[in-house]
Design an enzyme around this catalytic site. Structure first.
Site, PDB file in Angstrom:
ATOM      1  N   ARG A 142      -0.654  -7.105 -42.613  1.00  0.00           N
ATOM      2  CA  ARG A 142      -1.527  -6.150 -41.942  1.00  0.00           C
ATOM      3  C   ARG A 142      -2.697  -6.885 -41.306  1.00  0.00           C
ATOM      4  O   ARG A 142      -2.958  -8.045 -41.601  1.00  0.00           O
ATOM      5  CB  ARG A 142      -2.075  -5.121 -42.954  1.00  0.00           C
ATOM      6  CG  ARG A 142      -1.057  -4.110 -43.478  1.00  0.00           C
ATOM      7  CD  ARG A 142      -0.723  -3.023 -42.479  1.00  0.00           C
ATOM      8  NE  ARG A 142      -1.902  -2.500 -41.794  1.00  0.00           N
ATOM      9  CZ  ARG A 142      -2.752  -1.603 -42.296  1.00  0.00           C
ATOM     10  NH1 ARG A 142      -2.552  -1.125 -43.510  1.00  0.00           N
ATOM     11  NH2 ARG A 142      -3.790  -1.177 -41.597  1.00  0.00           N
ATOM     12  N   ARG A 148      -3.414 -11.547 -38.208  1.00  0.00           N
ATOM     13  CA  ARG A 148      -2.004 -11.731 -38.543  1.00  0.00           C
ATOM     14  C   ARG A 148      -1.495 -13.109 -38.119  1.00  0.00           C
ATOM     15  O   ARG A 148      -0.732 -13.750 -38.841  1.00  0.00           O
ATOM     16  CB  ARG A 148      -1.161 -10.610 -37.922  1.00  0.00           C
ATOM     17  CG  ARG A 148      -1.287  -9.281 -38.666  1.00  0.00           C
ATOM     18  CD  ARG A 148      -0.446  -8.201 -38.027  1.00  0.00           C
ATOM     19  NE  ARG A 148      -1.059  -7.679 -36.819  1.00  0.00           N
ATOM     20  CZ  ARG A 148      -0.390  -7.203 -35.780  1.00  0.00           C
ATOM     21  NH1 ARG A 148       0.933  -7.214 -35.785  1.00  0.00           N
ATOM     22  NH2 ARG A 148      -1.026  -6.721 -34.734  1.00  0.00           N
TER      23      ARG A 148
END
Length: 299
Positions: A142, A148
């Protein structure tokens, strides 16, 4: 005309999308300012989206700002928007679609036939990946795009799945990536939408000038498919429609979360027969056995 207040989330991608809309407003002779609003999906960066427990995790705070008159329009990724909008809010325009495909970002060239660890926070991507590569391990991921990518760089994972459009809009498509043309994207992936309060009738005609009719048509088909399956924005459902001359081509996919079952449909239809096309395709998926998957998901 008064300065148009654009509501947006705070991530770099959201800001880029909102500023792109603002630039289009300026081309039409208007002016704009951004109003930054934090969503539930931005606050909780650990819980998988499908476990948070309600639809609209990225849109609800902006909906409230629209209804309260704190902003004039809200800019969203259309794939994050529930198929049924809150009372008093309407879709004013959708922007021309960018590349809708998913890509696998890697640190080096990979042999996908070997046992790999792949990261994604999407139940759809996880399900479709496991359907194709059942021996691979999937881990949760997430955060915003930069977060990320950094988590991937700092990990021992083999790769992570992103949307092409999301990375492209912030100029972050890495050298090492694989286009996942076999993976069916989320309904309306690669599309930015503009929401407005239904009561704001004075501003509506101006904003509607930004609407791209072809994108509006194909995303409506995809979202009708999603709605008919009664799947939320984080369900393991893929849909992609395209227009070729006077014909609409559609592919829809429903995958069990563990990847063991997958139901697909590919159909074409003439443009003048497109009403309820997405819903009819969804009904076909349900009749084939998809109803059992949806029942398990809802339970």
């Amino acid at each position: 005309m008064q300065t148009i207040k654009i509501g947006t989330r705070k991530s770099e991608l959201a800001l880029k999308q909102a500023n792109n809309v603002g630039a289009s407003i300026e081309k039409l002779g208007g002016t704009y300012e951004l109003v930054l609003i934090q969503s539930v999906g931005d606050i909780d960066l650990k819980t998988p989206l499908h476990e948070i427990g309600f639809t609209g995790v990225f849109t609800k705070a902006l909906d409230m700002a629209l209804l309260n008159g704190d902003i004039d329009i809200a800019v969203h990724s259309l794939k994050d928007v529930p198929t049924e909008l809150p009372k008093g809010i309407v879709q004013a325009a959708v922007i021309k679609r960018d590349n809708p495909i998913d890509i696998l970002v890697t640190k080096e060239a990979l042999n996908l036939a070997t046992k790999l660890t792949i990261a994604t926070g999407s139940i759809r991507r996880k399900a479709q990946w496991l359907h194709k590569y059942p021996a691979h391990q999937i881990v949760g991921l997430r955060g915003n795009v930069h977060t990320r990518l950094q988590k991937l760089a700092d990990s021992e994972w083999s790769g992570a799945i992103f949307s092409h459009s999301g990375l492209d809009r912030v100029d972050l498509i890495p050298v090492h990536h694989i286009e996942l043309n076999w993976m069916t994207p989320a309904p309306a992936q690669g599309v930015v939408t503009i929401s407005i309060a239904e009561a704001n009738v004075a501003l509506m005609p101006f904003i509607q000038q930004l609407n791209h009719a072809e994108t509006a048509l194909i995303t409506q088909i995809e979202r009708d498919f999603l709605n008919e399956l009664e799947g939320g924005c984080s369900a393991p459902i893929g849909a992609l429609a395209s227009i070729e001359k006077d014909t609409v081509r559609f592919k829809g996919v429903l995958t069990a979360p563990d990847g063991k079952q997958q139901f697909e449909i590919e159909e074409t239809i003439k443009m003048d027969q497109v009403v309820d096309f997405g819903r009819k395709c969804a009904q076909s998926i349900l009749a084939k056995g998809g109803a059992e998957i949806m029942k398990e998901l809802q339970n």
